[in-house]
Design an enzyme around this catalytic site. Structure first.
Site, short mmCIF file in Angstrom:
data_model
loop_
_atom_site.label_atom_id
_atom_site.label_comp_id
_atom_site.label_asym_id
_atom_site.label_seq_id
_atom_site.Cartn_x
_atom_site.Cartn_y
_atom_site.Cartn_z
N HIS A 116 4.43 -32.07 8.71
CA HIS A 116 3.11 -32.27 9.32
C HIS A 116 2.36 -33.42 8.65
CE1 HIS A 116 -0.31 -31.57 11.67
NE2 HIS A 116 -0.62 -30.33 11.35
N ASP A 169 16.24 -31.17 27.57
CA ASP A 169 17.57 -30.88 28.12
C ASP A 169 18.60 -31.77 27.43
OD1 ASP A 169 19.86 -30.41 29.58
OD2 ASP A 169 19.02 -31.01 31.51
#
Length: 410
Positions: A117, A344
């Site tokens: 982060h 995907d």
């Protein structure tokens, strides 16, 4: 049923081509972020015709190629960082971690991706994973811009990032639970949250307000003396700044935040919270819009404009509030409407996803909202102190709208 995990190997994946830059300047905002990984796990059904030997090879080769375009993610942090444990600095962590898990009898595969982060936010994580998935299918993607210091200035030379113990008062070990809000219950909650000033609340406004109210009630019931409570929510600046200034696929902690505070004796009514939620959020949006008028990105940087100064001021105002003693902080993030389910790798879309953020601290309180696969329901991942969680999960007001960890149907 007990889940057994067998580790079959670990490997360092390097970029397929040399990095064009060997250093990336972090911003003050980057260094104010806690030492955690922003991470997500993608679950896929069994993959016909591909063995557990073929899949890792394809993922590793495409990851190597993708890292050549996202080269900062192949590095380490250095300087400014505090020790997170005796003798250990967050700078020793890899900026990117990936884990691929295969389930028994060829029943499916999970891909977990985590990015520090202190270099990226959730939108950046999604940008990276989508680029990796596209590469795995043989589709070309563009080289992103790492734009952390586009919005916030770099730290001064003597800056030392504060440790999280300095920023968060210890409230005990936190545990995380998953709640699901069905679309029909969200509609009921939005009606309850409506008011004259906000006749049609958003899903996020209504759910965040309910969770904050119920979590604060739980904390107060377990405290000898009630505390003030502070709720903050991240705002993705890519959605608020024109793409010719800040590209949609820009990488970094490109956020601002707004916060709401309630004193210890204050009641947290959902309608009032939503109204203030909307007013504060619209105030930030209006500030950004006004400050961008007449901006010329050919001759100046945002950090040197009124917008840059106001973003930095907002960051400072928030830090001055949560550094005060006796405050319960609730960090809220919405990943709703972000296309995580479009990832995907060539096996079709995931059947389920969930946040998998890891941190070495045990007292960070957080809420993450995500869309369900059909986009109608909302999943809330709530991390609060263990002693508060028991009370929180028994709150009848919460349970009137949320289901605790229902089975995932695929």
């Amino acid at each position: 049923m007990e889940l057994k995990l067998q580790v079959t190997g670990r490997e360092v994946i390097k970029p397929s081509s040399p990095a064009p830059l060997d250093r990336l300047q972090l911003s003050l905002f980057d260094l104010s972020c806690p030492a955690i990984y922003v991470a997500t796990t993608f679950f896929f059904k069994s993959i016909t015709g591909e063995s557990p030997e073929i899949i890792p090879r394809r993922l590793k080769s495409s990851l190597s190629e993708t890292l050549s375009r996202f080269s900062p993610l192949a590095g380490l942090l250095e300087a400014f960082l505090p020790e997170v444990e005796q003798g250990e600095s967050a700078g020793t962590w890899p900026l990117l971690r990936v884990m691929v898990s295969f389930f028994g009898s060829g029943s499916g595969v999970a891909v977990t991706v985590g990015i520090s982060h202190q270099i990226c936010d959730a939108a950046s994580l999604l940008t990276f994973v989508r680029a990796w998935a596209a590469t795995a299918k043989g589709t070309a993607t563009s080289v992103p811009q790492f734009a952390g210091t586009t919005l916030y200035p770099p730290p001064y030379s003597s800056y030392q990032s504060p440790s999280l113990e300095d920023l968060y008062e210890r409230r005990g070990k936190c545990v995380t639970k998953r709640l699901v809000f069905k679309s029909s219950k969200i509609a009921e909650l939005k009606l309850k949250a409506a008011s004259e000033s906000v006749p049609v609340p958003t899903r996020v406004e209504a759910i965040m307000s309910l969770i904050w109210r119920c979590a604060a009630k739980a904390s107060r019931s377990n405290s000898v003396s009630p505390k003030s409570t502070l709720m903050t929510q991240a705002m993705d600046l890519r959605l608020r700044i024109p793409t010719n200034i800040l590209p949609e696929n820009a990488m970094g902690n490109l956020q601002s935040a707004f916060f709401l505070k309630r004193e210890a004796e204050s009641e947290l009514e959902i309608g009032e919270i939503v109204a203030e939620f909307r007013k504060t959020k619209e105030g930030v949006n209006e500030m950004i819009k006004e400050n961008l008028q007449g901006y010329n990105n050919d001759h100046t940087t945002i950090t040197s404009t009124t917008l840059g100064q106001n973003l930095l001021t907002a960051m400072g105002s928030f830090m001055s509030e949560y550094l005060r003693p006796g405050i319960d902080l609730y960090t809220m993030s919405s990943w709703c409407k972000k296309p995580f389910y479009e990832v995907d790798f060539g096996w079709g879309s995931p059947v389920w996803i969930g946040p998998a953020s890891h941190n070495i601290y045990d007292n960070i309180v957080f809420v993450v909202l995500m869309d369900s696969k059909d986009g109608e329901d909302v999943e809330a991942w709530v991390g609060i102190p263990k002693q508060d969680m028991t009370t929180f999960l028994c709150d009848e007001e919460l349970l009137a709208y949320a289901i605790l960890n229902p089975p995932v149907l695929i």
